[in-house]
Design a protein around this motif. Sequence first.
Motif, PDB file in Angstrom:
ATOM      1  N   ALA A 349       0.823  -1.206   0.000  1.00  0.00           N
ATOM      2  CA  ALA A 349       0.000   0.000   0.000  1.00  0.00           C
ATOM      3  C   ALA A 349       0.859   1.259   0.000  1.00  0.00           C
ATOM      4  N   LEU A 350       2.004   1.225   0.667  1.00  0.00           N
ATOM      5  CA  LEU A 350       2.936   2.356   0.628  1.00  0.00           C
ATOM      6  C   LEU A 350       3.429   2.593  -0.787  1.00  0.00           C
ATOM      7  N   ASP A 351       3.748   1.508  -1.491  1.00  0.00           N
ATOM      8  CA  ASP A 351       4.229   1.640  -2.868  1.00  0.00           C
ATOM      9  C   ASP A 351       3.166   2.206  -3.796  1.00  0.00           C
ATOM     10  N   SER A 618      15.543   6.874  -2.237  1.00  0.00           N
ATOM     11  CA  SER A 618      14.228   7.123  -2.823  1.00  0.00           C
ATOM     12  C   SER A 618      13.210   7.629  -1.813  1.00  0.00           C
ATOM     13  N   LEU A 619      13.575   7.682  -0.525  1.00  0.00           N
ATOM     14  CA  LEU A 619      12.678   8.190   0.512  1.00  0.00           C
ATOM     15  C   LEU A 619      12.920   9.673   0.738  1.00  0.00           C
ATOM     16  N   ASP A 620      11.876  10.370   1.196  1.00  0.00           N
ATOM     17  CA  ASP A 620      12.021  11.787   1.516  1.00  0.00           C
ATOM     18  C   ASP A 620      11.122  12.104   2.700  1.00  0.00           C
ATOM     19  N   PRO A 646       8.343  10.041  -2.966  1.00  0.00           N
ATOM     20  CA  PRO A 646       8.084  11.011  -4.035  1.00  0.00           C
ATOM     21  C   PRO A 646       7.524  10.328  -5.278  1.00  0.00           C
ATOM     22  N   ASN A 647       6.556  11.002  -5.890  1.00  0.00           N
ATOM     23  CA  ASN A 647       5.885  10.526  -7.106  1.00  0.00           C
ATOM     24  C   ASN A 647       5.048   9.274  -6.871  1.00  0.00           C
ATOM     25  N   GLN A 648       4.939   8.837  -5.609  1.00  0.00           N
ATOM     26  CA  GLN A 648       4.107   7.682  -5.288  1.00  0.00           C
ATOM     27  C   GLN A 648       3.055   8.028  -4.241  1.00  0.00           C
ATOM     28  N   SER A 649       3.490   8.610  -3.124  1.00  0.00           N
ATOM     29  CA  SER A 649       2.567   8.912  -2.037  1.00  0.00           C
ATOM     30  C   SER A 649       1.568   9.985  -2.464  1.00  0.00           C
ATOM     31  N   SER A 650       0.360   9.864  -1.946  1.00  0.00           N
ATOM     32  CA  SER A 650      -0.694  10.810  -2.285  1.00  0.00           C
ATOM     33  C   SER A 650      -0.342  12.217  -1.808  1.00  0.00           C
TER      34      SER A 650
END
Length: 806
Positions: A349-351, A618-620, A646-650
């Motif tokens: 779900a995180l991805d 890839s984490l921020d 980034p570019n994945q999380s809402s």
Amino acid sequence: MKRRTAIRTLEILAGLALLLLALDRLFPLPPAPRYSPIVLAADGTVLHAYLNPTQKWRMKTELSEITPVLRQTIIEKEDRWFRWHFGVNPLALVQAAGRNVFGRGRTTGASTITMQVARLLEPKPRTLGNKLLEMARATQLEAHYSKDELLQLYLNLVPYGGNVEGVKSAALLYFQQPPNFLSLAQTVTLAIIPNRPRGLVLGVNNEAVRRERNRWLRRFGASGLFARQDIEDALLEPLDVRRHAAPTLAPHLSRRLVRQFPHEAIIRSSLQRAKQSRAEELTGNYVRRLHELGISQASVLVVNNRTRQVEAYVGSADFRDFRGQGQNDGVVAVRSPGSTLKPFLYALALDRGLVTPKLQLPDVPTNFQGYRPENFDKHCQGEVTLERALAFSLNIPAVRVLQDYGVPAFTEKLRQAGFQSIARNRARLGLSSILGGCGASLEELTGLYAALANGGEYAALGLTPPPNPLPKREGELELSSSSTSKKLKASPPSFSGRGPGGGVDVRAQRGVPLTSPAAAFLVTDILSQLTRPDLPLGAARSTRLPKIAWKTGTSYGRRDAWSIGYNRDYTIGVWVGNFSGQGSPALTGSDVATPLLFDLFNALAYNSPNDWFVPPASLDFRLVCTETGLVPGENCPDQVIDYFLPNQSSGRRCQHQREVLVSADGGYTYCRACAPAAGFRRELYPNLLPEVAAYRVTQGLPYRRLPPHNPQCQRASGGPERAPTITSPTPNTEYVLNAREQQQLLLSCTTDGEVRQVYWYVNDQFLRAAAATERVFFRPPPGPLKISCADDHGRNTDVLVTVAEM
């Protein structure tokens, strides 16, 4: 004339060659010896040995185990001209014939090592005719095999009394060492016994064996075969031996590998002997303490994360425990996994961008289309962050996330991770699968957690080292691992990848990315926290508490307790329970499985490097609202730092408060249609999900509710999407009620925050009015029913059910 003679000679030789080839085809070599299957540890030591099909201990000696001392001893004693003759020693035959005819000296048969191999391969009564056949077979053997291979065959077949054959069997059963680890005295001892296996019996008449051994040592010393000092030391070595039981470590894995490779005499496993022995000891001792709680078994799997090799495999606490069904293999048994799949779901779900660690998830009683999950402690917390939902293993948030992610997509990922039972039953699985409503084995779950430890990349676990780059030719069984010339014919070995026990592919596998490294890290970070209810009592004060990420699980009815943990080096899976399926009140993952998990990490990985996982690039970080975990909106004064992809999380902005038009006295609200030109004010009210708002009201939690809507408004507000949601009864469901017990049907709903009262109808007939959060019970008539709920804003919802009586 000379030319004619030469041609004639060549013709004769050619004829003889053809005759020999024809005889070789007519009388093929005897079949390969039937060895005792043995399973080796990664270091080459024997873990487990089995009797061969003829109930003999005949363990295969490899060429690498035939030391120069053993080779010299056997050749000097049995056949000095072994390296030079063609299977039969003519000089020895003449000398033996003279002794036997004239009765001078010891009567002998002049048997060479090759002739003895022929006799051992095909035992026959000792007659003159059979002796001639033995000589012919020896010549044939010499044509097919090298001298080293013939010596190897001899050492694998020589008798040591009883059902013990071969030098390796004798070395392990009497000296508990392989042949290449024996001393000179021990080697000579094993060299002299085959000539008198009934008279020189180790463990029975050791003194007679010692005297005979010393006699031969002196002869070897006199001939200069070994150094004088080595002979003197060997003469002083005592001989106090007895027959020991064959090695029996790793019985479940050994049985599994022997079934998987039925034609292999020597099977090399990936197990580390010291780790295996320690894991078996810890598991057995631990389960013995649980017997009084009605718990009789446990299984353990230890995986090296860097190689994906299994280094310890404990199928049960005691293989010989027949009452507790100890011969069952708990590593491959398919059982309910409890909550152990939750970390993987949250990583997926995180991805997908559905959640982040600080995102608030509803934790309230919820009806998911007829499925009503409950938390383990039967309590709800209203709203919780994802990291708390995982750390506290809450069920309702997990089911909600699975509903959003999708059951088919989730089970497809599990299929990619090697979950065979789930792959076979995907069409029948639903939301309950995240709470243990599916089947999984300890092997599958441990492999899944090893993937999380490796940045979300899955690879099949290895039970054996990777096969050699150049496989053996079909139909041939080598005499030794280093022999490449001539072979005895045998059935082809099976390297099918998956054995009858299922589960593990022994070949090297390319990794399958299941989750991103970022998602795997976030889940690992949550699972390594110590502020959680499944930490064993007193573990937080332990100075030896391992630095691991771990997750527990308990199946329905407390039949299975799980605890699976990992660090950078190892993943260890633990199952505790009863093979009969009987539950126990004490059987929970935190209480009975995690203590064993911690003991195993302390014992097996205590000296592993003290490094930990680091956040991938890839984490921020970002600021989020503490109320919702979403990107702050206009009314979010309280904020906290959260990880995101980034570019994945809402990037959805927080709207946990909404602006409402309220009358000057605060008595009621206005919608845009009925708001006056003046005399009102704007205020912020909580913008909660209807089910969360209803939960707060029923629990008496502080909650600033909206005033009722303007009673003079002529227009219903909000539209049909804000209509009540009927949570009971479930739509399109048949309810069977017991007429004798006067069972009733529950009516309940969730509504918008400004709703104060609802009106219930049955088959379009008014039943009663109730508060929005009130639970209503009534006795329904049998047959089809239409249940309707209308709120005080005129919005209505219908469901259809069927009632039957019994």
